[in-house]
Design an enzyme around this catalytic site. Structure first.
Site, PDB file in Angstrom:
ATOM      1  CG  ASP A 240      -4.106  -0.708  -4.032  1.00 22.99           C
ATOM      2  OD1 ASP A 240      -4.389   0.279  -4.740  1.00 22.99           O
ATOM      3  OD2 ASP A 240      -4.971  -1.393  -3.455  1.00 22.99           O
TER       4      ASP A 240
ATOM      5  CD  GLU B 134      -5.258  -2.954  -6.853  1.00 22.57           C
ATOM      6  OE1 GLU B 134      -6.443  -3.081  -6.472  1.00 22.57           O
ATOM      7  OE2 GLU B 134      -4.335  -3.689  -6.464  1.00 22.57           O
TER       8      GLU B 134
ATOM      9  CG  ASP C 230      -9.518  -1.702  -7.122  1.00 25.55           C
ATOM     10  OD1 ASP C 230     -10.657  -2.182  -7.318  1.00 25.55           O
ATOM     11  OD2 ASP C 230      -8.975  -1.721  -6.006  1.00 25.55           O
TER      12      ASP C 230
ATOM     13  CE  LYS D  90      -4.165  -1.834   0.237  1.00 21.10           C
ATOM     14  NZ  LYS D  90      -5.190  -1.598  -0.796  1.00 21.10           N
TER      15      LYS D  90
ATOM     16  CE  LYS E 234     -10.564  -4.572  -4.560  1.00 19.20           C
ATOM     17  NZ  LYS E 234     -10.150  -3.333  -3.878  1.00 19.20           N
TER      18      LYS E 234
END
Length: 365
Positions: free
Chosen positions: A191, A219, A244, A162, A268
């Site tokens: 991400d 991402e 995403d 992250k 997702k």
């Protein structure tokens, strides 16, 4: 097979370590578990965690959607007409994708049980074993390096890092510290959770490329709505870029794919509104020759089991981000997927293979 009852339960499970991203910090996994009962005794399970900063859903809104909208709409409906049922769910409300996902996965669980097939076989059957990455929360470079070492020592060969919360140079220091600690063989994905502006993202990624940090993909580097900015980053860097938060629906995916705005798509269930819509996104991406990852929010094993079955069913889903249950201090689901380190086994039981839940995690409204 007709629906005879729909129930919801509030659940809260502490995380053993806070989960930190550019958007939020989570210490307790709160979620709504959905239970669907059919007239032949079949029971299906679903889940919807509220992720306010991504889907806009809350515990109250999820409960209202399921109990106030979907339940009156679906009672006594036959699941033999499943396309009609899923279209009813999808068309009954604008947004509310998490609540739709919970209903969708519970109904798919029932339908696959009626067919006496594991869900992944019922919707595609591509593979029965997958491997998850593990996420390193955003912290100081030194703490992230220690966490990365711990996860690698625990057998994980792909780490999702992250970033996007601070200055670009701080993010680069994070990755350099992690690479120094774990070496060059471990796969690293970043991400940014929408944390960079387009030109900042290009600057950051180029610096990482120049320093040989060997990043597999980045991402969602920019804001979800900034499709042009996403394309700018994709066009001006060598590293693969994954969309995403920009992709909730097949319409979003179509626009991203037509623009060439990203190299990969993260699907997702909580964004797509469930398996029915997620399959459409995966098939659309496949028609463009684009690979997908399937990820999750901070969910229990109920939601992750459904996501894993979907992911294993599709040949162009090549990356899997299903570490959320490993972050929790308890396991609510009786049955479902099995973790053996980074390997996830889907099993041979019909549907999702979930037999019930641990009621000690239930909370009052």
């Amino acid at each position: 097979m007709k629906i005879t009852d729909i129930q919801t339960f509030r659940v809260a499970i502490p995380l053993h370590t806070p989960f930190k991203t550019a958007l939020r910090t989570v210490t307790v996994a709160e979620t709504i578990v959905t239970k669907v009962t059919c007239d032949n005794g079949v029971v299906g399970w679903g889940e919807a965690p509220p992720t306010h900063v991504i889907t806009g859903d809350s515990l109250d809104s999820i409960e209202f959607a399921i109990n106030g909208i979907f339940k009156p709409l679906l009672m006594d409906e036959s699941l033999a007409n499943r396309e009609e049922v899923f279209e009813k769910i999808h068309g009954s409300m604008v947004g509310n994708s998490s609540a739709k996902a919970a209903m969708d996965m519970a109904l798919y669980d029932c339908i696959a049980q009626r067919a006496d097939m594991p869900l992944y076989q019922f919707i595609g059957g591509y593979q029965d074993t997958i491997e998850t990455d593990y996420t390193v929360s955003v912290n100081s470079p030194e703490e992230m390096a220690r966490d990365a070492r711990k996860y690698v020592d625990n057998g994980f060969s792909v780490l999702k890092i992250k970033v996007g919360k601070d200055l670009i140079e701080t993010d680069i220091k994070r990755i350099e510290a992690i690479r120094k600690e774990i070496g060059s063989e471990v796969v690293i994905r970043l991400d940014a959770n929408q944390g960079w502006k387009p030109k900042e993202a290009v600057q950051a990624i180029r610096k990482m490329e120049e320093r040989g940090l060997n990043i597999e993909l980045i991402e969602q580097p920019v804001k979800a709505h900034d499709f042009d900015g996403l394309k700018y980053v994709t066009d001006n860097t060598e590293t693969a870029i994954m969309a995403d938060e920009s992709v909730f629906s097949s319409y979003d995916a179509k626009r991203i794919l037509e623009m060439g705005a990203a190299d990969l798509i993260n699907i997702k269930l909580m964004k797509a509104g469930g398996i029915h819509q997620a399959v459409k996104i995966a098939k659309l991406a496949d028609s463009y020759g684009v690979e997908c990852m399937v990820g999750s929010m901070i969910e229990t094993k109920i939601g992750i089991t459904a996501a894993a079955h979907f992911a294993a069913s599709q040949p162009n889903v090549t990356r899997f981000d299903f570490d959320a249950p490993l972050m929790l201090a308890g396991d609510i689901a009786d049955g479902g997927i099995t973790y053996k380190g980074r390997v996830i086994e889907l099993g041979s039981q019909a549907g999702l293979g979930i037999r019930g839940m641990d009621e000690s995690f239930l909370i009052e409204k």
